[in-house]
Write a protein that holds these residues in place. Structure first.
Motif, PDB file in Angstrom:
ATOM      1  N   THR A  16      -4.587 -17.784   1.013  1.00 52.60           N
ATOM      2  CA  THR A  16      -4.092 -16.462   1.359  1.00 52.60           C
ATOM      3  C   THR A  16      -2.673 -16.234   0.848  1.00 52.60           C
ATOM      4  N   LYS A  17      -2.462 -15.058   0.266  1.00 52.17           N
ATOM      5  CA  LYS A  17      -1.122 -14.613  -0.121  1.00 52.17           C
ATOM      6  C   LYS A  17      -0.896 -13.246   0.514  1.00 52.17           C
ATOM      7  N   TYR A  18       0.317 -12.951   0.886  1.00 53.68           N
ATOM      8  CA  TYR A  18       0.594 -11.657   1.486  1.00 53.68           C
ATOM      9  C   TYR A  18       1.964 -11.159   1.035  1.00 53.68           C
ATOM     10  N   TYR A  19       2.073  -9.837   0.932  1.00 57.81           N
ATOM     11  CA  TYR A  19       3.313  -9.212   0.474  1.00 57.81           C
ATOM     12  C   TYR A  19       3.575  -7.958   1.305  1.00 57.81           C
ATOM     13  N   ARG A  20       4.842  -7.664   1.482  1.00 53.77           N
ATOM     14  CA  ARG A  20       5.249  -6.393   2.070  1.00 53.77           C
ATOM     15  C   ARG A  20       5.691  -5.493   0.921  1.00 53.77           C
ATOM     16  N   LEU A  21       5.011  -4.372   0.740  1.00 57.27           N
ATOM     17  CA  LEU A  21       5.293  -3.455  -0.361  1.00 57.27           C
ATOM     18  C   LEU A  21       5.893  -2.169   0.199  1.00 57.27           C
ATOM     19  N   ASN A  22       7.114  -1.845  -0.233  1.00 58.13           N
ATOM     20  CA  ASN A  22       7.793  -0.633   0.206  1.00 58.13           C
ATOM     21  C   ASN A  22       7.898   0.327  -0.973  1.00 58.13           C
ATOM     22  N   GLY A  23       7.195   1.455  -0.902  1.00 57.32           N
ATOM     23  CA  GLY A  23       7.201   2.423  -1.988  1.00 57.32           C
ATOM     24  C   GLY A  23       8.037   3.637  -1.658  1.00 57.32           C
ATOM     25  N   THR A  24       8.827   4.059  -2.623  1.00 53.18           N
ATOM     26  CA  THR A  24       9.663   5.250  -2.452  1.00 53.18           C
ATOM     27  C   THR A  24       9.340   6.245  -3.554  1.00 53.18           C
ATOM     28  N   LYS A 108       8.381   7.843   1.700  1.00 49.86           N
ATOM     29  CA  LYS A 108       8.384   6.382   1.739  1.00 49.86           C
ATOM     30  C   LYS A 108       7.091   5.881   2.362  1.00 49.86           C
ATOM     31  N   SER A 109       6.626   4.749   1.865  1.00 46.59           N
ATOM     32  CA  SER A 109       5.436   4.100   2.414  1.00 46.59           C
ATOM     33  C   SER A 109       5.695   2.613   2.509  1.00 46.59           C
ATOM     34  N   SER A 110       5.139   1.988   3.517  1.00 45.60           N
ATOM     35  CA  SER A 110       5.272   0.547   3.682  1.00 45.60           C
ATOM     36  C   SER A 110       3.886  -0.037   3.928  1.00 45.60           C
ATOM     37  N   LEU A 111       3.508  -1.005   3.078  1.00 45.90           N
ATOM     38  CA  LEU A 111       2.178  -1.603   3.145  1.00 45.90           C
ATOM     39  C   LEU A 111       2.292  -3.120   3.244  1.00 45.90           C
ATOM     40  N   ILE A 112       1.295  -3.734   3.824  1.00 45.43           N
ATOM     41  CA  ILE A 112       1.128  -5.183   3.733  1.00 45.43           C
ATOM     42  C   ILE A 112      -0.134  -5.430   2.924  1.00 45.43           C
TER      43      ILE A 112
END
Length: 311
Positions: A16-24, A108-112
């Motif tokens: 498993t790999k995981y990332y926090r992605l913050n889009g503007t 803004k959006s924030s995804l995992i």
């Protein structure tokens, strides 16, 4: 044990790999993966995802599972511009698990994003009949997603903290989310569908499937499986073939050999022992059956797998 539980006993997510992605603003990226199941958790804002044969909008609190997408594009809501970079290129400049993707504008959006590898031989028959994106939106109104809502909160909480065993916990929660998506999908299948997963909700066939998956080494006959299902031999054989797309014993042989391939890759048992574990009376019979499907003997298959993983 029910048929879906037995079916998933040998389906495991790992690496498993995981990332926090913050889009503007008008952010976007493409991502290409192989033999990977992806999950998105939307923390805030929203985004669109396009897997080629499926398009979905997701907003804060939503979860998306992509069971079998080789490539997809993610982008900000109301943005359909060209994709500038692949996610891997963006991540190459990122030292942490958090990535900021900047575009022009204020939204803004924030995804995992969670990526999980899986055993292709064991899960491909399942993935091949699933829609490109789960869960399907038209199933959300009856309350069956309450469990997923709880899982999203727990998985999000785990992803935001740095604690021992974090990857193992996320792995387990991703598996639970996958199971929940699968059972909601199967429960929603209409009676007229040709999807073989409909057998999982068939009150007769599910008993036979659970028996075959639970004891693949048994010398099952059509008559015995029909007795387990509570049907006559002819009715059971016809119903199974019509629903699953193949005769019961053909299905059993296919499952036995996929299971044998998994045991060979695990490198934990001798070929003779594996032959017994999947219901073959002799090593030669097992070897012949395995070679017909995989093109090589069990010994050669194991050696090839070992060499490929050492390379």
């Amino acid at each position: 044990m029910d048929a879906l539980s037995v079916l998933l006993q040998n389906v495991h997510l790992f690496e498993t790999k995981y990332y926090r992605l913050n889009g503007t603003g008008n952010w976007s990226y493409s991502i290409t993966r192989k033999d990977t199941i992806l999950f998105y958790l939307v923390m805030s804002g929203g985004f669109c995802i396009d897997v080629g044969n499926g398009l979905r909008e997701a907003r804060a609190g939503d979860m998306i599972m992509i069971p079998n997408a080789h490539k997809h594009v993610s982008y900000a809501l109301n943005h359909h511009g060209d994709v500038a970079e692949s996610l891997d290129e963006l991540l190459s400049n990122c030292t942490e698990r958090t990535l900021d993707i900047d575009g022009d504008g204020d939204p803004k959006s924030s995804l995992i994003l969670i990526e999980c590898k899986y055993d292709k031989e064991m899960i491909n028959p399942l993935l091949s009949v699933l829609p490109p994106i789960l869960p399907e939106l038209n199933d959300a109104a009856d309350g069956r997603f309450e469990v997923i809502d709880v899982e999203i909160k727990l998985l999000t909480l785990e992803a935001e903290r740095e604690r021992m065993g974090k990857t193992a916990v996320i792995n387990h929660w991703a598996s639970i989310m996958m199971i929940e998506c699968l059972r909601v999908y199967i429960e929603s299948l209409p009676e007229a569908t040709e999807n073989w997963l409909k057998a999982m909700k068939d009150p007769f066939l599910t008993k036979a499937l659970a028996a075959m998956h639970g004891a693949p080494s048994e010398s099952w006959t059509i008559h015995q499986l029909a007795e387990v299902a509570g049907m006559s031999r002819s009715s059971f054989a016809q119903r199974f073939k019509d629903t699953v797309g193949m005769p019961p014993l053909t299905y059993l042989i296919d499952y036995r050999l996929r299971l044998a391939a998994r045991y060979l890759r695990l490198q934990q048992n001798s070929i003779s022992r594996i032959s017994e574990m999947v219901g073959y009376a002799s090593d030669s019979t097992f070897s012949q059956a395995f070679k017909r499907v995989y093109g090589v003997s069990p010994k050669a298959y194991r050696q090839q797998y070992r060499q490929n993983n050492l390379a």
